[in-house]
Scaffold this active site. Structure first.
Site, PDB file in Angstrom:
ATOM      1  N   GLY A  27       0.815  -1.205   0.000  1.00 37.67           N
ATOM      2  CA  GLY A  27       0.000   0.000   0.000  1.00 37.67           C
ATOM      3  C   GLY A  27       0.848   1.254   0.000  1.00 37.67           C
ATOM      4  N   SER A  28       0.371   2.287   0.696  1.00 40.89           N
ATOM      5  CA  SER A  28       1.019   3.594   0.688  1.00 40.89           C
ATOM      6  C   SER A  28       2.497   3.518   1.045  1.00 40.89           C
ATOM      7  CB  SER A  28       0.308   4.535   1.661  1.00 40.89           C
ATOM      8  OG  SER A  28       1.025   5.746   1.802  1.00 40.89           O
ATOM      9  N   GLU A  85      -5.235  -2.222  12.264  1.00 40.72           N
ATOM     10  CA  GLU A  85      -6.313  -3.053  12.796  1.00 40.72           C
ATOM     11  C   GLU A  85      -6.276  -4.484  12.282  1.00 40.72           C
ATOM     12  OE1 GLU A  85      -8.143  -0.661   9.345  1.00 40.72           O
ATOM     13  OE2 GLU A  85      -6.659  -0.368  10.950  1.00 40.72           O
ATOM     14  N   HIS A 109       4.864   1.728  12.388  1.00 45.34           N
ATOM     15  CA  HIS A 109       4.102   2.376  13.461  1.00 45.34           C
ATOM     16  C   HIS A 109       4.072   1.406  14.627  1.00 45.34           C
ATOM     17  CE1 HIS A 109       1.309   4.668  15.732  1.00 45.34           C
ATOM     18  NE2 HIS A 109       0.219   4.046  15.371  1.00 45.34           N
ATOM     19  N   SER A 253      -2.045  39.263   7.063  1.00 46.68           N
ATOM     20  CA  SER A 253      -2.222  40.689   7.363  1.00 46.68           C
ATOM     21  C   SER A 253      -2.031  40.963   8.851  1.00 46.68           C
ATOM     22  CB  SER A 253      -3.623  41.134   6.949  1.00 46.68           C
ATOM     23  OG  SER A 253      -4.595  40.533   7.801  1.00 46.68           O
TER      24      SER A 253
END
Length: 334
Positions: A27-28, A85, A109, A253
């Site tokens: 995947g990613s 999961e 992770h 600004s």
């Protein structure tokens, strides 16, 4: 205490010579790890489910995906890059039965390791290599000769020799070109979850949606509320990304900067900070992890219901219409 950071000269890619890296999930992150390692001269195997889009992508990229069990048996280093999961069940049924002493498991992770979802057998080391960017960026930066910063950490059964292998791996995906920061599984997991819940996903989403609701309830057109509360957020985030809070304040600004200083603390106040502390404690104690694990064991009914409900919020309906007016946006629909 400053973080320990490693660079190219701290890592020996030769330590991976003759070893096989198994990438579980294309995947990613998986596609980037696999291609970068292969381009670094490392033998790479890919595990992916037949018939899926990711399987076909791996084939297009020159890999021949195999079953997870077979990749685990053959690989010296196994990198788990499937969704959080799904990892615990896949580990229990397909990974652990095929592990042997001397193998190294790498995660991108720390969730499942930190919250005890993996039963690591003796002699198998665990480590973390977590690029701080999405897979497409990891790949594109590697191709142009640069890299994405990574985190590394050592887990169960890991030694100094494991760290050397992990740094070699990080070099193989391009991480040491930018810098690799040493951390722990606990720190990576807990800060990652906290950032997602309090700022990046939960906090920002709730702030945008609530501000939109206030303007609409006050009688302003939904289109105006969308532009001011959601669309223009990208301009501000890009300024954060380039130079932090100071550069954003320099670029807007004086009116906006004054409003930032005087009104911002009324929105994110002591009460908000107290709730952040409560969320952090839920993460640290494992309460959130337990909740998410149980939700998935029940086939995620509450999660799916929330997803359906949120996709139909008025801000989403207005956004779908307005994005069609903006040809420069690569508009996406879920």
């Amino acid at each position: 205490m400053p973080a320990k950071i490693y660079y190219d000269h701290d890592a020996d890619l030769g330590l991976l010579s003759g070893k096989t890296v198994g990438i579980l999930g294309y995947g990613s992150q998986g596609h980037a790890h696999a291609q970068n390692l292969r381009d670094s001269g490392i033998r790479v195997l890919v595990a992916e489910l037949p018939g899926t889009a990711n399987y076909q992508l791996a084939v297009q990229h020159g890999f021949q995906p195999e079953a997870t069990e077979e990749v685990v048996r053959q690989a010296d280093i196994i990198t788990i890059l499937i969704p959080d999961e799904l990892q615990a069940d896949v580990f229990r049924t397909q990974i652990r039965p095929n592990l042997a002493p001397g193998k190294l498991i790498i995660c991108s992770h720390g969730f499942n390791v930190h919250y005890g979802q993996f039963d690591i057998p003796p002699g198998v080391a665990v480590a973390l290599v977590a690029p701080k960017g999405p897979g497409h960026l990891l790949r594109s930066e590697f191709v142009r000769g640069a890299g994405v910063p990574c985190l590394v950490a050592l887990g169960e059964n890991a030694t100094e020799e494991t760290l050397k292998l992990v740094l070699a791996y990080a070099k193989g995906i391009g991480g040491t070109r930018a810098g690799v920061i040493e951390t722990t599984f606990a720190e990576e997991t807990e800060t990652d979850l906290f950032g997602e819940q309090v700022v990046l996903c939960g906090g920002v989403s709730a702030l945008v949606k609530t501000a939109f609701e206030v303007l609409v309830e006050a009688g302003y057109q939904p289109e105006m509320a969308y532009f001011e509360c959601l669309h223009e957020l990208k301009l501000i985030v890009d300024l954060f990304y380039q130079g932090g809070l100071s550069y954003m304040r320099y670029s807007v600004s004086n009116t906006a900067e004054y409003g930032d200083y005087t009104r911002g603390p009324r929105i994110i106040n002591d009460k908000t900070k107290e709730e952040m502390w409560r969320i952090l404690e839920e993460i640290r104690s494992g309460q959130f992890a337990k909740e998410w694990i149980l939700e998935n064991k029940a086939n995620a009914p509450a999660f799916k219901a929330m997803r359906r409900r949120e996709r139909e919020h008025p801000i989403e309906q207005v956004g779908r219409k307005l994005r069609k007016m903006m040809s420069w946006i690569d508009a996406k629909e879920v």
